[in-house]
Write a protein that holds these residues in place. Structure first.
Motif, PDB file in Angstrom:
ATOM      1  N   LEU A 185       0.817  -1.212   0.000  1.00 13.48           N
ATOM      2  CA  LEU A 185       0.000   0.000   0.000  1.00 13.48           C
ATOM      3  C   LEU A 185       0.849   1.259   0.000  1.00 13.48           C
ATOM      4  N   LYS A 221       0.018  -7.509  -9.065  1.00 19.60           N
ATOM      5  CA  LYS A 221      -0.936  -7.155  -7.998  1.00 19.60           C
ATOM      6  C   LYS A 221      -1.924  -8.262  -7.687  1.00 19.60           C
ATOM      7  N   LYS A 222      -2.463  -8.835  -8.753  1.00 22.02           N
ATOM      8  CA  LYS A 222      -3.504  -9.844  -8.564  1.00 22.02           C
ATOM      9  C   LYS A 222      -2.934 -11.076  -7.889  1.00 22.02           C
ATOM     10  N   ALA A 230      -2.230 -10.421  -4.204  1.00 18.28           N
ATOM     11  CA  ALA A 230      -3.454 -10.399  -3.391  1.00 18.28           C
ATOM     12  C   ALA A 230      -3.819 -11.793  -2.899  1.00 18.28           C
ATOM     13  N   HIS A 236     -13.804   0.606   6.747  1.00 15.52           N
ATOM     14  CA  HIS A 236     -15.162   0.968   6.378  1.00 15.52           C
ATOM     15  C   HIS A 236     -16.031  -0.225   6.669  1.00 15.52           C
ATOM     16  N   PRO A 261     -19.110  -1.949   5.586  1.00 14.82           N
ATOM     17  CA  PRO A 261     -20.171  -1.889   4.576  1.00 14.82           C
ATOM     18  C   PRO A 261     -21.470  -2.456   5.137  1.00 14.82           C
ATOM     19  N   TYR A 266     -12.478 -12.110  -3.677  1.00 17.01           N
ATOM     20  CA  TYR A 266     -12.273 -11.270  -4.869  1.00 17.01           C
ATOM     21  C   TYR A 266     -11.004 -11.610  -5.649  1.00 17.01           C
ATOM     22  N   PRO A 267      -9.881 -11.866  -4.955  1.00 19.28           N
ATOM     23  CA  PRO A 267      -8.676 -12.186  -5.724  1.00 19.28           C
ATOM     24  C   PRO A 267      -8.852 -13.409  -6.615  1.00 19.28           C
ATOM     25  N   TRP A 320      -9.985 -15.442   2.801  1.00 20.66           N
ATOM     26  CA  TRP A 320      -9.060 -14.860   1.816  1.00 20.66           C
ATOM     27  C   TRP A 320      -8.072 -15.932   1.321  1.00 20.66           C
ATOM     28  N   ILE A 361     -16.443  -3.982  -3.467  1.00 16.87           N
ATOM     29  CA  ILE A 361     -15.082  -4.062  -2.917  1.00 16.87           C
ATOM     30  C   ILE A 361     -14.587  -2.670  -2.524  1.00 16.87           C
ATOM     31  N   LEU A 421     -15.350  -1.540   0.919  1.00 19.97           N
ATOM     32  CA  LEU A 421     -14.616  -2.057   2.074  1.00 19.97           C
ATOM     33  C   LEU A 421     -13.526  -1.088   2.504  1.00 19.97           C
ATOM     34  N   GLY A 422     -13.326  -0.046   1.734  1.00 22.04           N
ATOM     35  CA  GLY A 422     -12.259   0.901   2.033  1.00 22.04           C
ATOM     36  C   GLY A 422     -11.136   0.747   1.031  1.00 22.04           C
ATOM     37  N   GLU A 423     -10.440   1.833   0.809  1.00 26.24           N
ATOM     38  CA  GLU A 423      -9.431   1.871  -0.235  1.00 26.24           C
ATOM     39  C   GLU A 423      -8.308   0.850   0.008  1.00 26.24           C
ATOM     40  N   GLU A 424      -7.861   0.761   1.269  1.00 30.76           N
ATOM     41  CA  GLU A 424      -6.727  -0.125   1.552  1.00 30.76           C
ATOM     42  C   GLU A 424      -7.098  -1.580   1.355  1.00 30.76           C
ATOM     43  N   MET A 425      -8.279  -1.943   1.857  1.00 34.07           N
ATOM     44  CA  MET A 425      -8.761  -3.308   1.674  1.00 34.07           C
ATOM     45  C   MET A 425      -8.869  -3.634   0.188  1.00 34.07           C
ATOM     46  N   GLN A 478      -7.422  -2.330  -2.321  1.00 36.77           N
ATOM     47  CA  GLN A 478      -6.122  -2.414  -2.983  1.00 36.77           C
ATOM     48  C   GLN A 478      -5.421  -3.729  -2.648  1.00 36.77           C
ATOM     49  N   THR A 479      -5.461  -4.132  -1.374  1.00 35.07           N
ATOM     50  CA  THR A 479      -4.787  -5.388  -1.023  1.00 35.07           C
ATOM     51  C   THR A 479      -5.530  -6.598  -1.569  1.00 35.07           C
ATOM     52  N   LEU A 480      -6.817  -6.415  -1.894  1.00 31.99           N
ATOM     53  CA  LEU A 480      -7.536  -7.521  -2.528  1.00 31.99           C
ATOM     54  C   LEU A 480      -7.205  -7.597  -4.018  1.00 31.99           C
ATOM     55  N   GLY A 481      -6.334  -6.704  -4.473  1.00 34.02           N
ATOM     56  CA  GLY A 481      -5.851  -6.802  -5.841  1.00 34.02           C
ATOM     57  C   GLY A 481      -6.595  -5.934  -6.833  1.00 34.02           C
ATOM     58  N   MET A 482      -7.357  -4.956  -6.338  1.00 33.43           N
ATOM     59  CA  MET A 482      -8.112  -4.125  -7.258  1.00 33.43           C
ATOM     60  C   MET A 482      -7.357  -2.837  -7.555  1.00 33.43           C
ATOM     61  N   ASN A 483      -7.450  -2.371  -8.789  1.00 33.74           N
ATOM     62  CA  ASN A 483      -6.873  -1.080  -9.140  1.00 33.74           C
ATOM     63  C   ASN A 483      -7.874   0.006  -8.753  1.00 33.74           C
TER      64      ASN A 483
END
Lengths: 252, 331
Positions: A50, A70-71, A74, A85, A87, A100-101, A153, B215, B218-222, B224-229
């Motif tokens: 990060l 990245k993928k 993850a 956050h 949700p 998601y990964p 995960w 996704i 869940l928040g930006e950090e989550m 991102q670590t889940l592999g999303m741009n």
């Protein structure tokens, strides 16, 4: 194994950690302690990918993270931030997000995704509130859900930023048990924790961050012997035996 | 599996409501259309009949317009609220609507004789505004709150621009007033295109990206670590939502309220699962606007009040009641 080589990092242009070398062994619990603002969380974020403002190298399973896409990363490293956050979705839907990964943007969850979520709920013991809204859970229940999230995960390395903060004592101990569950599942846990006594109880290795440096200790006795706790926090750390168990107390 | 059935039931109910709203919207108005008579006219191909003409040139375009505008604005709101994690956000808050309005009024002034230029300029205005808001947020390198603040600032600049133009060019005020309130009177099938294409495309894109909105939530950090741009997705989603809002505004004017309240109401029943939230919001937004438009037509027959007014009078109290009742998803 996660290996840090000559790692310097900070946020923006400010560098707070200088030339660190450290190593987090496979299937172990690594506890990072240190003062507020010493860079513990920054270190965790940097390993999680990060924080891009760093120099030096980070190796995961022998591969430089720069060379892992990245993928792929993850699927290997999971990260639980301290501030999240929440949700508004059911626990089950939320846990599916941890897949998601593997699922990606377009595909639908498959059988193994449902199995992973189911197993995670079972291990943590939250099957009963699978249909409840995450927003309407208590702090302790929610923390359990987040641990189930980390399990679902299915990453090997779990980075946890202060998992016991904001919880009452009973829940804090529950979290320590959950961390043990993670280890029993073969995970490598790297966590930042403020409560040193809790940290020492479960740690296989203790990392003490101070003045931009990191010191590693194999057990609590080594840490006590080093006098580092006194230098950093200006308190004394003692071991006592309560009901035949080794406990740690801190006195001024 | 009962969960899955529950979802199907929710969607089914919304579809039925939309169909009913659509039919009622078609048949009632200052003149009532008798369905049997209409079917007869269509079957025997009597294009001269009043009922046929009213249906084809007045009622149908109007109900279609209300349907597409409602769906587009509601989904636009869902996306903006999802991307910015901000329940206060809506197409009217982050400045998309005023951008569209500004574009539309410019079109009225610069090309007064080209009716077709209004939708295009409104759409461009919306797009440029949201890109601008996003770039400001990106430049200042901070998160979602900045986007909202930047949107509010730009929105007020554009509103001032609209007022300034109205003062300097008072001739366009007659047109622009109904535009500012929003409404569907005098709409034709022709004026719906190409906006409807944009809306259909935007709705499909939103559905495709539904999981990514989850996704992001869940928040930006989550995320991102889940592999999303995160940056790319946020950017695409903002484009998508401004396309929807801009396209809708181009033919119905500044109907802001739908984009704010419909997602809220639907979210109370579906939660933040966007695969469900997006289609349900589209359906409910469409029904809501069709019904409001119907009321605006029949309340003071033969006079008509702008639908924006009806919408606020119905939607506002309804929304407040919902807030007070506190209906919560999966209690």
């Amino acid at each position: 194994m996660i290996k840090l080589e000559d790692l310097s990092c900070g946020y923006g242009k400010k560098i707070i950690l200088n030339h660190l070398d450290a190593c987090f062994q496979e299937n172990s619990i690594n506890v990072i302690i240190g003062k507020n603002g010493c860079g513990k969380s920054t270190l965790l974020k940097t390993i999680a990918g990060l924080n891009k403002s760093y120099t030096g190298k980070i190796f995961v399973d022998g591969k430089n993270v720069e060379n892992i896409n990245k993928k792929q990363l993850a699927k290997i490293i999971a990260y639980m931030p301290q501030i999240r956050h929440i949700p508004s979705m059911s626990v089950e839907e939320f846990l599916m997000c941890a897949r998601y990964p593997y699922i990606g943007m377009f595909n639908n969850p498959e059988k193994n995704d449902y199995i992973a979520v189911e197993e995670a709920m079972e291990l943590v013991g939250i099957q009963d509130f699978r249909n409840r809204n995450l927003k309407r859970l208590s702090g302790g229940e929610r923390q359990k859900v987040y641990f189930a999230f980390m399990l679902a995960w299915e990453a090997n390395y779990l980075l946890l930023d202060e998992p016991t903060t904001f919880l009452d004592v009973e829940k804090q101990f529950e979290v320590l048990e959950l961390i043990d569950i993670l280890k029993n599942k073969g995970k490598t846990v790297v966590m930042v924790i403020h409560d040193i006594c809790h940290g020492l109880k479960i740690a296989d290795k203790i990392f003490c961050v101070n003045d931009g440096c990191i010191n590693a200790f194999n057990n609590a006795d080594e840490l006590i012997e080093s006098n580092l706790i006194q230098d950093i926090y200006n308190v004394k750390l003692h071991t006592v035996t309560v009901e035949g168990k080794k406990e740690y107390i801190i006195v001024k | 599996m009962s969960k899955a059935r529950e979802k199907i039931v929710i969607v089914a109910i919304m579809i039925v409501v939309l169909i009913i709203a659509f039919c009622i919207g078609l048949s009632f108005g200052s003149t009532k259309i008798d369905i049997g008579e209409l079917i007869d006219a269509i079957r025997t191909n009597q294009k001269g009949l009043v009922v046929y003409r009213v249906f084809l040139y007045v009622r149908l375009p109007r109900v279609l317009a209300a349907m597409f505008a409602g769906a587009a604005l509601a989904v636009s709101g869902v996306i903006i609220q999802g991307v910015l994690h901000n329940p206060l956000a809506g197409p009217n808050i982050i400045g998309v609507n005023s951008g569209a309005g500004f574009g539309a009024i410019c079109a009225m002034i610069i090309f007064p004789y080209k009716v077709g230029s209004v939708p295009v300029m409104a759409f461009l205005g919306a797009l440029i505004t949201s890109l601008l808001v996003y770039l400001i947020a990106l430049k200042s390198k901070s998160g979602k709150v900045t986007i909202v603040l930047a949107g509010v600032a730009i929105s007020s600049i554009l509103s001032a621009g609209i007022d300034a133009l109205k003062t300097v060019f008072p001739d366009v005020i007659i047109d622009s007033n109904s535009f500012m309130i929003g409404g569907f009177s005098g709409i034709s099938i022709k004026s719906l295109f190409p906006a409807v294409y944009y809306i259909i495309f935007g709705l499909l894109l939103a559905m495709l990206m539904a999981r990514n909105i989850d996704i992001l939530g869940l928040g930006e950090e989550m995320a991102q670590t889940l592999g999303m741009n995160v940056k790319l997705n946020r950017f695409l989603l903002i484009i998508c939502s401004s396309m929807l809002a801009g396209a809708a505004v181009s033919f119905c004017g500044l109907l802001g309220f739908v984009g704010l309240i419909v997602p809220h109401i639907v979210r109370k029943y579906t939660g933040n699962n966007h695969k469900l939230l997006i289609p349900c919001s589209a359906l409910m937004g469409a029904s809501f606007v069709i019904i409001c438009d119907l009321i605006s037509r029949v309340l003071f027959v033969p006079y008509e009040i702008p639908v924006g007014i009806v919408m606020s009078f119905i939607g506002g109290p309804f929304f407040i009641i919902l807030l007070l009742k506190g209906v919560k998803y999966n209690q």
